[in-house]
Design an enzyme around this catalytic site. Structure first.
Site, short mmCIF file in Angstrom:
data_model
loop_
_atom_site.label_atom_id
_atom_site.label_comp_id
_atom_site.label_asym_id
_atom_site.label_seq_id
_atom_site.Cartn_x
_atom_site.Cartn_y
_atom_site.Cartn_z
N GLU A 77 27.03 5.63 -65.43
CA GLU A 77 26.13 5.84 -64.89
C GLU A 77 26.16 6.86 -63.14
OE1 GLU A 77 21.10 4.44 -63.80
OE2 GLU A 77 22.72 2.91 -63.80
N LYS A 92 13.06 -11.39 -53.42
CA LYS A 92 14.19 -10.66 -53.13
C LYS A 92 14.27 -9.22 -53.26
CE LYS A 92 18.92 -10.15 -52.04
NZ LYS A 92 19.33 -9.08 -51.96
N CYS A 95 16.87 5.21 -62.50
CA CYS A 95 17.45 5.06 -63.41
C CYS A 95 16.81 5.66 -64.94
CB CYS A 95 17.30 3.84 -63.89
SG CYS A 95 14.99 3.11 -63.97
N GLU A 155 16.35 -4.81 -66.42
CA GLU A 155 16.12 -3.49 -66.13
C GLU A 155 17.12 -2.82 -66.12
OE1 GLU A 155 16.24 0.02 -65.38
OE2 GLU A 155 14.90 -0.37 -64.34
#
Length: 487
Positions: free
Chosen positions: A384, A181, A289, A256
Protein backbone atom coordinates in the site's frame (compact mmCIF):
# COMPACT_ATOMS: atom_id res chain seq x y z
CA UNK A 1 -8.38 33.50 23.87
CA UNK A 2 -5.97 31.69 26.19
CA UNK A 3 -2.49 30.28 25.75
CA UNK A 4 -4.15 26.91 25.06
CA UNK A 5 -6.40 28.15 22.27
CA UNK A 6 -5.60 28.31 18.56
CA UNK A 7 -7.52 30.33 16.01
CA UNK A 8 -7.76 28.30 12.82
CA UNK A 9 -9.39 30.20 9.95
CA UNK A 10 -11.33 32.16 12.55
CA UNK A 11 -12.34 29.09 14.59
CA UNK A 12 -11.18 28.72 18.20
CA UNK A 13 -9.71 25.27 18.95
CA UNK A 14 -8.52 24.20 22.40
CA UNK A 15 -5.15 22.45 22.23
CA UNK A 16 -5.49 20.55 25.50
CA UNK A 17 -6.77 17.05 26.16
CA UNK A 18 -10.38 16.46 27.25
CA UNK A 19 -10.39 14.17 30.28
CA UNK A 20 -13.20 13.62 32.74
CA UNK A 21 -15.18 16.58 31.45
CA UNK A 22 -12.40 19.18 31.71
CA UNK A 23 -9.42 20.43 29.77
CA UNK A 24 -6.03 19.07 30.80
CA UNK A 25 -2.70 20.43 29.56
CA UNK A 26 0.53 18.46 29.22
CA UNK A 27 3.95 19.69 30.17
CA UNK A 28 5.15 19.24 26.59
CA UNK A 29 3.62 19.88 23.18
CA UNK A 30 3.96 18.72 19.59
CA UNK A 31 3.75 20.89 16.48
CA UNK A 32 0.74 20.63 14.20
CA UNK A 33 1.51 21.62 10.59
CA UNK A 34 -0.89 22.30 7.73
CA UNK A 35 -0.25 20.14 4.67
CA UNK A 36 -1.59 22.89 2.41
CA UNK A 37 1.55 25.02 2.63
CA UNK A 38 3.66 23.57 5.44
CA UNK A 39 2.78 26.39 7.80
CA UNK A 40 2.67 25.79 11.56
CA UNK A 41 -0.88 25.73 12.91
CA UNK A 42 0.17 25.58 16.53
CA UNK A 43 1.38 23.58 19.49
CA UNK A 44 -0.78 20.71 20.79
CA UNK A 45 -0.67 19.11 24.24
CA UNK A 46 1.52 16.03 23.98
CA UNK A 47 0.08 13.21 26.01
CA UNK A 48 2.08 10.77 28.09
CA UNK A 49 1.26 7.58 29.93
CA UNK A 50 0.04 9.82 32.76
CA UNK A 51 -2.71 11.42 30.65
CA UNK A 52 -3.55 8.06 29.09
CA UNK A 53 -4.08 6.52 32.53
CA UNK A 54 -6.15 9.50 33.66
CA UNK A 55 -8.40 9.20 30.61
CA UNK A 56 -8.98 5.49 31.17
CA UNK A 57 -9.70 6.15 34.85
CA UNK A 58 -12.25 8.81 33.89
CA UNK A 59 -13.88 6.45 31.42
CA UNK A 60 -14.01 3.70 34.03
CA UNK A 61 -15.57 6.00 36.62
CA UNK A 62 -18.23 7.23 34.18
CA UNK A 63 -19.07 3.80 32.81
CA UNK A 64 -21.60 2.45 35.38
CA UNK A 65 -23.92 5.45 35.11
CA UNK A 66 -23.68 5.67 31.32
CA UNK A 67 -24.24 1.91 30.92
CA UNK A 68 -27.33 2.21 33.13
CA UNK A 69 -28.69 5.12 31.11
CA UNK A 70 -31.74 4.08 29.13
CA UNK A 71 -31.48 3.44 25.43
CA UNK A 72 -33.87 6.30 24.76
CA UNK A 73 -31.78 8.77 26.73
CA UNK A 74 -28.51 7.66 25.13
CA UNK A 75 -30.12 8.03 21.71
CA UNK A 76 -31.44 11.49 22.60
CA UNK A 77 -27.97 12.70 23.57
CA UNK A 78 -26.41 11.26 20.41
CA UNK A 79 -28.99 13.09 18.33
CA UNK A 80 -28.08 16.26 20.25
CA UNK A 81 -24.43 15.67 19.32
CA UNK A 82 -25.49 15.34 15.69
CA UNK A 83 -27.39 18.63 16.01
CA UNK A 84 -24.22 20.26 17.31
CA UNK A 85 -22.18 18.91 14.41
CA UNK A 86 -24.70 20.22 11.90
CA UNK A 87 -24.62 23.69 13.45
CA UNK A 88 -20.83 23.76 13.07
CA UNK A 89 -20.35 22.09 9.67
CA UNK A 90 -18.63 25.14 8.21
CA UNK A 91 -16.27 25.48 11.18
CA UNK A 92 -15.47 21.77 11.27
CA UNK A 93 -14.89 21.74 7.51
CA UNK A 94 -12.40 24.61 7.40
CA UNK A 95 -10.52 23.37 10.45
CA UNK A 96 -10.18 19.85 9.08
CA UNK A 97 -9.16 21.06 5.62
CA UNK A 98 -6.48 23.23 7.23
CA UNK A 99 -5.35 20.31 9.38
CA UNK A 100 -5.31 17.40 6.91
CA UNK A 101 -5.51 18.95 3.44
CA UNK A 102 -8.64 17.23 2.16
CA UNK A 103 -10.97 19.19 -0.11
CA UNK A 104 -13.04 21.85 1.63
CA UNK A 105 -15.96 21.26 -0.74
CA UNK A 106 -15.94 17.55 0.16
CA UNK A 107 -15.97 18.34 3.86
CA UNK A 108 -18.87 20.74 3.47
CA UNK A 109 -21.03 18.59 1.22
CA UNK A 110 -20.22 15.05 2.25
CA UNK A 111 -17.81 14.37 5.09
CA UNK A 112 -19.20 16.55 7.88
CA UNK A 113 -22.85 15.72 7.10
CA UNK A 114 -21.75 12.08 7.32
CA UNK A 115 -20.28 12.81 10.78
CA UNK A 116 -23.71 13.93 11.96
CA UNK A 117 -25.29 10.93 10.24
CA UNK A 118 -22.96 8.57 12.10
CA UNK A 119 -24.46 9.72 15.40
CA UNK A 120 -28.05 9.70 14.15
CA UNK A 121 -27.76 6.28 12.54
CA UNK A 122 -26.37 4.48 15.59
CA UNK A 123 -28.77 6.30 17.91
CA UNK A 124 -31.69 5.06 15.82
CA UNK A 125 -30.22 1.57 15.38
CA UNK A 126 -29.87 1.28 19.15
CA UNK A 127 -33.62 1.79 19.57
CA UNK A 128 -34.46 -1.06 17.21
CA UNK A 129 -31.65 -3.41 18.21
CA UNK A 130 -33.21 -6.74 19.07
CA UNK A 131 -33.20 -10.44 18.33
CA UNK A 132 -36.45 -12.34 18.27
CA UNK A 133 -36.81 -14.73 21.22
CA UNK A 134 -36.72 -18.40 20.27
CA UNK A 135 -37.58 -21.70 21.92
CA UNK A 136 -35.38 -24.66 22.78
CA UNK A 137 -37.32 -27.67 24.11
CA UNK A 138 -39.83 -25.33 25.68
CA UNK A 139 -37.18 -23.00 27.10
CA UNK A 140 -37.07 -19.34 26.02
CA UNK A 141 -33.83 -17.84 24.65
CA UNK A 142 -33.47 -14.07 24.93
CA UNK A 143 -30.50 -12.26 23.32
CA UNK A 144 -29.32 -8.94 24.78
CA UNK A 145 -26.44 -6.54 24.19
CA UNK A 146 -24.72 -5.47 27.43
CA UNK A 147 -22.29 -2.51 27.44
CA UNK A 148 -18.74 -3.86 27.57
CA UNK A 149 -16.87 -1.03 29.28
CA UNK A 150 -14.24 1.62 28.53
CA UNK A 151 -13.20 1.56 24.87
CA UNK A 152 -10.01 2.91 23.33
CA UNK A 153 -10.47 4.21 19.80
CA UNK A 154 -7.38 5.04 17.74
CA UNK A 155 -8.13 6.85 14.51
CA UNK A 156 -6.24 7.86 11.33
CA UNK A 157 -5.42 11.17 9.67
CA UNK A 158 -6.96 10.72 6.22
CA UNK A 159 -10.59 11.36 7.29
CA UNK A 160 -10.12 12.31 10.94
CA UNK A 161 -13.57 13.21 12.24
CA UNK A 162 -15.64 10.97 9.99
CA UNK A 163 -13.62 7.87 10.85
CA UNK A 164 -13.44 8.82 14.53
CA UNK A 165 -17.21 9.15 14.81
CA UNK A 166 -17.69 5.92 12.86
CA UNK A 167 -16.23 4.38 16.04
CA UNK A 168 -17.31 6.86 18.72
CA UNK A 169 -21.00 6.84 17.79
CA UNK A 170 -21.63 3.08 18.08
CA UNK A 171 -19.41 2.77 21.15
CA UNK A 172 -21.40 5.46 22.97
CA UNK A 173 -24.71 4.10 21.70
CA UNK A 174 -23.76 0.69 23.05
CA UNK A 175 -23.36 2.20 26.52
CA UNK A 176 -19.57 2.18 26.55
CA UNK A 177 -17.36 5.07 27.60
CA UNK A 178 -14.62 6.17 25.24
CA UNK A 179 -11.00 7.28 25.14
CA UNK A 180 -10.36 8.69 21.67
CA UNK A 181 -6.78 9.03 20.47
CA UNK A 182 -6.69 11.00 17.18
CA UNK A 183 -3.74 10.91 14.79
CA UNK A 184 -1.05 13.40 15.68
CA UNK A 185 -1.01 14.76 12.11
CA UNK A 186 -4.69 15.80 12.32
CA UNK A 187 -5.86 16.26 15.94
CA UNK A 188 -7.96 19.42 15.79
CA UNK A 189 -11.50 18.30 14.97
CA UNK A 190 -11.37 15.68 17.74
CA UNK A 191 -10.92 18.56 20.17
CA UNK A 192 -13.93 20.33 18.65
CA UNK A 193 -15.95 17.11 18.96
CA UNK A 194 -15.27 17.10 22.71
CA UNK A 195 -16.76 20.60 22.94
CA UNK A 196 -19.80 19.62 20.87
CA UNK A 197 -20.43 16.48 22.94
CA UNK A 198 -20.22 18.39 26.21
CA UNK A 199 -22.62 21.05 24.91
CA UNK A 200 -25.02 18.24 23.88
CA UNK A 201 -25.16 17.00 27.47
CA UNK A 202 -22.87 13.97 27.28
CA UNK A 203 -21.85 13.32 30.91
CA UNK A 204 -18.29 14.00 32.02
CA UNK A 205 -15.92 11.09 31.44
CA UNK A 206 -18.10 9.37 28.85
CA UNK A 207 -15.96 10.78 26.02
CA UNK A 208 -12.31 11.57 26.59
CA UNK A 209 -9.79 12.81 24.02
CA UNK A 210 -6.06 12.30 24.47
CA UNK A 211 -3.62 13.73 21.92
CA UNK A 212 -0.05 12.77 21.23
CA UNK A 213 2.22 10.24 19.60
CA UNK A 214 1.09 6.65 19.50
CA UNK A 215 4.64 5.55 20.28
CA UNK A 216 4.47 7.46 23.57
CA UNK A 217 0.93 6.83 24.81
CA UNK A 218 -0.31 3.95 22.68
CA UNK A 219 0.86 1.10 24.90
CA UNK A 220 -0.46 2.81 28.04
CA UNK A 221 -3.90 2.84 26.42
CA UNK A 222 -3.96 -0.56 24.71
CA UNK A 223 -2.38 -2.54 27.55
CA UNK A 224 -4.52 -1.04 30.31
CA UNK A 225 -6.41 -3.75 32.23
CA UNK A 226 -9.53 -1.58 32.56
CA UNK A 227 -9.97 -1.23 28.79
CA UNK A 228 -12.62 -3.60 27.44
CA UNK A 229 -12.54 -2.83 23.69
CA UNK A 230 -9.94 -1.44 21.27
CA UNK A 231 -10.75 -0.25 17.76
CA UNK A 232 -7.97 0.87 15.43
CA UNK A 233 -7.75 2.10 11.86
CA UNK A 234 -4.25 2.36 10.41
CA UNK A 235 -1.26 0.36 9.28
CA UNK A 236 -0.52 -3.34 9.63
CA UNK A 237 2.73 -2.86 11.63
CA UNK A 238 0.95 -0.63 14.16
CA UNK A 239 -1.93 -3.12 14.39
CA UNK A 240 0.54 -5.87 15.25
CA UNK A 241 1.94 -3.78 18.11
CA UNK A 242 -1.55 -3.03 19.38
CA UNK A 243 -2.51 -6.70 19.23
CA UNK A 244 0.60 -7.65 21.18
CA UNK A 245 -0.14 -4.96 23.77
CA UNK A 246 -3.78 -6.04 24.14
CA UNK A 247 -2.99 -9.74 24.28
CA UNK A 248 -2.09 -9.75 27.98
CA UNK A 249 -5.64 -8.75 28.90
CA UNK A 250 -7.32 -10.59 25.98
CA UNK A 251 -8.94 -7.27 25.05
CA UNK A 252 -11.11 -7.70 21.94
CA UNK A 253 -9.88 -5.82 18.88
CA UNK A 254 -11.46 -4.36 15.78
CA UNK A 255 -8.82 -3.58 13.14
CA UNK A 256 -9.22 -1.85 9.77
CA UNK A 257 -5.86 -1.87 8.08
CA UNK A 258 -6.02 -0.59 4.54
CA UNK A 259 -5.56 -2.49 1.34
CA UNK A 260 -4.31 -2.87 -2.20
CA UNK A 261 -7.66 -3.17 -3.88
CA UNK A 262 -8.21 -4.00 -7.56
CA UNK A 263 -10.40 -2.43 -10.24
CA UNK A 264 -11.27 -5.15 -12.77
CA UNK A 265 -12.30 -3.82 -16.18
CA UNK A 266 -13.70 -6.37 -18.64
CA UNK A 267 -13.95 -5.78 -22.37
CA UNK A 268 -17.73 -5.64 -22.22
CA UNK A 269 -17.73 -2.81 -19.66
CA UNK A 270 -18.94 0.71 -20.33
CA UNK A 271 -15.47 2.22 -20.77
CA UNK A 272 -16.58 5.75 -19.95
CA UNK A 273 -17.96 4.45 -16.65
CA UNK A 274 -14.82 2.40 -16.03
CA UNK A 275 -12.60 5.44 -16.64
CA UNK A 276 -14.73 7.55 -14.30
CA UNK A 277 -14.34 4.89 -11.62
CA UNK A 278 -10.60 4.75 -12.24
CA UNK A 279 -10.01 8.50 -12.03
CA UNK A 280 -12.04 8.59 -8.82
CA UNK A 281 -9.23 6.62 -7.17
CA UNK A 282 -7.24 9.87 -6.93
CA UNK A 283 -9.76 11.12 -4.37
CA UNK A 284 -8.18 12.66 -1.26
CA UNK A 285 -4.80 12.58 -3.02
CA UNK A 286 -4.97 8.78 -3.01
CA UNK A 287 -5.16 8.67 0.78
CA UNK A 288 -8.17 6.35 0.92
CA UNK A 289 -7.89 2.85 2.36
CA UNK A 290 -10.61 1.54 0.02
CA UNK A 291 -9.02 2.93 -3.14
CA UNK A 292 -8.77 0.57 -6.10
CA UNK A 293 -5.12 1.28 -6.78
CA UNK A 294 -4.51 -1.72 -9.06
CA UNK A 295 -6.17 -1.52 -12.47
CA UNK A 296 -6.65 -4.94 -14.06
CA UNK A 297 -7.87 -4.38 -17.62
CA UNK A 298 -8.73 -6.92 -20.30
CA UNK A 299 -6.08 -6.84 -23.01
CA UNK A 300 -8.42 -6.07 -25.90
CA UNK A 301 -9.51 -2.75 -24.35
CA UNK A 302 -6.40 -1.82 -22.36
CA UNK A 303 -5.03 0.64 -24.92
CA UNK A 304 -8.35 2.47 -25.31
CA UNK A 305 -8.95 2.46 -21.55
CA UNK A 306 -5.50 3.96 -20.95
CA UNK A 307 -6.01 6.67 -23.59
CA UNK A 308 -9.33 7.74 -22.10
CA UNK A 309 -7.93 7.58 -18.56
CA UNK A 310 -5.03 9.87 -19.45
CA UNK A 311 -7.42 12.36 -21.06
CA UNK A 312 -9.73 12.32 -18.05
CA UNK A 313 -6.93 12.58 -15.49
CA UNK A 314 -5.53 15.61 -17.32
CA UNK A 315 -8.70 17.54 -16.46
CA UNK A 316 -8.11 17.19 -12.72
CA UNK A 317 -7.01 20.37 -10.96
CA UNK A 318 -4.43 19.90 -8.23
CA UNK A 319 -3.77 22.62 -5.70
CA UNK A 320 -5.13 24.45 -2.67
CA UNK A 321 -7.94 22.28 -1.23
CA UNK A 322 -9.79 25.39 -0.04
CA UNK A 323 -10.56 26.38 -3.63
CA UNK A 324 -13.88 25.20 -5.03
CA UNK A 325 -12.33 24.09 -8.34
CA UNK A 326 -9.59 21.92 -6.82
CA UNK A 327 -9.90 18.15 -7.38
CA UNK A 328 -6.71 16.88 -5.70
CA UNK A 329 -5.13 18.45 -2.66
CA UNK A 330 -1.81 17.88 -0.88
CA UNK A 331 -0.57 14.79 0.84
CA UNK A 332 -0.75 14.92 4.61
CA UNK A 333 2.92 15.39 5.57
CA UNK A 334 6.37 15.72 3.98
CA UNK A 335 7.25 12.35 5.49
CA UNK A 336 4.31 10.76 3.68
CA UNK A 337 5.32 12.50 0.44
CA UNK A 338 8.83 11.07 0.78
CA UNK A 339 7.38 7.60 1.32
CA UNK A 340 5.19 7.90 -1.79
CA UNK A 341 8.05 9.11 -3.95
CA UNK A 342 10.35 6.36 -2.70
CA UNK A 343 7.79 3.74 -3.77
CA UNK A 344 7.53 5.29 -7.24
CA UNK A 345 11.25 5.75 -7.79
CA UNK A 346 11.97 2.16 -6.79
CA UNK A 347 9.28 1.00 -9.20
CA UNK A 348 10.71 3.08 -12.04
CA UNK A 349 14.19 1.77 -11.31
CA UNK A 350 12.80 -1.77 -11.51
CA UNK A 351 11.40 -1.17 -15.00
CA UNK A 352 7.98 0.38 -14.50
CA UNK A 353 6.85 3.12 -16.89
CA UNK A 354 5.06 6.28 -15.77
CA UNK A 355 2.19 6.92 -18.17
CA UNK A 356 1.46 10.09 -16.20
CA UNK A 357 3.14 11.60 -13.16
CA UNK A 358 5.91 9.71 -11.42
CA UNK A 359 7.31 12.71 -9.53
CA UNK A 360 6.69 15.27 -6.81
CA UNK A 361 5.24 18.62 -7.78
CA UNK A 362 6.74 20.30 -4.70
CA UNK A 363 7.18 19.64 -0.99
CA UNK A 364 3.43 19.14 -0.37
CA UNK A 365 1.93 17.75 -3.58
CA UNK A 366 2.57 14.57 -5.57
CA UNK A 367 1.63 14.40 -9.24
CA UNK A 368 -1.19 11.94 -10.01
CA UNK A 369 0.64 8.86 -11.26
CA UNK A 370 -0.17 5.79 -13.34
CA UNK A 371 2.49 3.10 -13.71
CA UNK A 372 2.50 0.27 -16.24
CA UNK A 373 4.96 -2.53 -17.03
CA UNK A 374 4.82 -3.67 -13.43
CA UNK A 375 5.33 -7.27 -12.29
CA UNK A 376 2.71 -8.95 -10.14
CA UNK A 377 5.25 -9.71 -7.41
CA UNK A 378 6.74 -6.20 -7.42
CA UNK A 379 6.58 -3.94 -4.38
CA UNK A 380 4.47 -1.33 -6.15
CA UNK A 381 1.78 -3.94 -6.87
CA UNK A 382 1.91 -5.67 -3.51
CA UNK A 383 2.31 -2.87 -0.95
CA UNK A 384 0.00 0.00 0.00
CA UNK A 385 1.41 3.37 -1.12
CA UNK A 386 -1.36 5.60 0.26
CA UNK A 387 -0.87 8.35 -2.27
CA UNK A 388 -2.02 9.26 -5.81
CA UNK A 389 -0.23 6.31 -7.36
CA UNK A 390 -2.02 3.67 -9.45
CA UNK A 391 -0.79 0.70 -11.46
CA UNK A 392 -2.18 -0.92 -14.62
CA UNK A 393 -1.87 -4.57 -15.61
CA UNK A 394 -3.70 -6.55 -18.26
CA UNK A 395 -5.38 -9.96 -18.32
CA UNK A 396 -6.73 -12.20 -21.04
CA UNK A 397 -9.19 -14.45 -19.20
CA UNK A 398 -11.65 -14.18 -16.37
CA UNK A 399 -9.66 -16.73 -14.39
CA UNK A 400 -6.49 -14.68 -14.77
CA UNK A 401 -8.30 -11.54 -13.65
CA UNK A 402 -9.50 -13.21 -10.45
CA UNK A 403 -6.06 -14.68 -9.78
CA UNK A 404 -4.34 -11.30 -10.13
CA UNK A 405 -7.02 -9.56 -8.08
CA UNK A 406 -6.59 -11.94 -5.15
CA UNK A 407 -2.81 -12.17 -5.33
CA UNK A 408 -1.89 -9.79 -2.50
CA UNK A 409 -1.90 -10.11 1.28
CA UNK A 410 -4.78 -7.64 1.49
CA UNK A 411 -8.52 -8.03 1.05
CA UNK A 412 -10.35 -4.82 1.91
CA UNK A 413 -12.32 -4.01 -1.24
CA UNK A 414 -12.65 -4.65 -4.96
CA UNK A 415 -14.37 -2.86 -7.84
CA UNK A 416 -15.68 -4.55 -10.96
CA UNK A 417 -16.74 -3.05 -14.31
CA UNK A 418 -18.70 -5.35 -16.62
CA UNK A 419 -21.97 -5.40 -18.57
CA UNK A 420 -22.46 -9.13 -17.94
CA UNK A 421 -24.54 -9.82 -14.82
CA UNK A 422 -23.61 -13.51 -14.77
CA UNK A 423 -19.92 -12.69 -14.97
CA UNK A 424 -20.32 -10.17 -12.16
CA UNK A 425 -21.90 -12.84 -9.99
CA UNK A 426 -19.19 -15.39 -10.80
CA UNK A 427 -16.29 -13.00 -10.22
CA UNK A 428 -17.56 -11.33 -7.06
CA UNK A 429 -18.12 -14.76 -5.52
CA UNK A 430 -14.41 -15.47 -5.95
CA UNK A 431 -12.91 -12.13 -4.89
CA UNK A 432 -11.34 -11.91 -1.43
CA UNK A 433 -12.68 -8.60 -0.15
CA UNK A 434 -14.86 -7.19 2.60
CA UNK A 435 -16.69 -4.95 0.11
CA UNK A 436 -17.19 -5.42 -3.64
CA UNK A 437 -18.61 -2.69 -5.88
CA UNK A 438 -20.04 -3.61 -9.28
CA UNK A 439 -20.17 -0.74 -11.80
CA UNK A 440 -19.96 1.77 -8.95
CA UNK A 441 -17.57 2.88 -6.22
CA UNK A 442 -17.76 4.11 -2.62
CA UNK A 443 -21.47 3.54 -2.20
CA UNK A 444 -21.72 2.81 1.53
CA UNK A 445 -24.57 2.26 3.93
CA UNK A 446 -24.00 2.23 7.68
CA UNK A 447 -26.21 -0.82 8.10
CA UNK A 448 -23.87 -2.88 5.88
CA UNK A 449 -20.92 -4.81 7.30
CA UNK A 450 -17.57 -3.09 6.80
CA UNK A 451 -14.12 -4.57 7.29
CA UNK A 452 -11.36 -6.46 5.56
CA UNK A 453 -10.01 -9.94 5.00
CA UNK A 454 -6.44 -11.18 5.36
CA UNK A 455 -4.12 -8.32 6.37
CA UNK A 456 -6.82 -5.74 5.73
CA UNK A 457 -8.27 -6.23 9.15
CA UNK A 458 -10.12 -8.17 11.81
CA UNK A 459 -13.85 -7.96 12.38
CA UNK A 460 -16.80 -6.13 10.85
CA UNK A 461 -18.52 -2.93 11.89
CA UNK A 462 -21.77 -1.30 10.82
CA UNK A 463 -25.35 -1.84 11.95
CA UNK A 464 -25.69 -4.71 14.38
CA UNK A 465 -22.09 -5.79 13.71
CA UNK A 466 -20.90 -2.66 15.56
CA UNK A 467 -23.03 -3.47 18.58
CA UNK A 468 -21.81 -7.06 18.50
CA UNK A 469 -18.27 -5.71 18.89
CA UNK A 470 -18.86 -2.96 21.43
CA UNK A 471 -21.13 -5.10 23.62
CA UNK A 472 -21.02 -8.36 25.52
CA UNK A 473 -23.73 -10.26 23.70
CA UNK A 474 -25.68 -12.31 26.20
CA UNK A 475 -28.17 -15.16 25.78
CA UNK A 476 -30.55 -15.77 28.69
CA UNK A 477 -32.33 -19.15 28.73
CA UNK A 478 -35.44 -19.43 30.90
CA UNK A 479 -37.17 -22.68 31.86
CA UNK A 480 -40.92 -22.95 31.39
CA UNK A 481 -43.28 -22.88 34.37
CA UNK A 482 -40.52 -22.28 36.88
CA UNK A 483 -42.07 -19.36 38.72
CA UNK A 484 -43.59 -19.42 42.17
CA UNK A 485 -46.91 -17.75 42.55
CA UNK A 486 -46.42 -14.81 44.90
CA UNK A 487 -49.95 -13.59 44.48
Amino acid sequence: MTEHTLTVAGVAVDTRHWIGGRRVASAETFTDVSPIDGSVIGEISRGTALEAAAAVAAAKAAFPAWAATSRAERARILHAVADGVEKRIEELSIVETTDNGALLRSHRRGVMPRVAHNFRFFADWLLKLEHEDFETRGHTNHVSWDPAGPSVLITPWNAPLMLATWKVAPALAAGNTVVLKPAEWSPLTASLLADIAAEAGLPAGVLNVVQGYGSEIGDALTSHPDVRRISFTGSVPTARRIAESAAGNLTPLSLELGGKSPLLVFADADLDLAVDLAVEQYDNAGQVCLAATRFLVEESVAEEFTRRFVEKAATLAQGDPRHETTDIGPNIHPRQLEKIDAFVQRALAAGARAVIGGHRKDTQYYAPTLLTDVAQDSEIVQEEVFGPVLTLQTFSTEEEAVRLANDTRFGLAATLATADAERAERVTAQLVAGTVWVNCFFVRDLQAPFGGSRHSGVGREGGTWSFDFYCDVKNTVTAPNGWKNHG
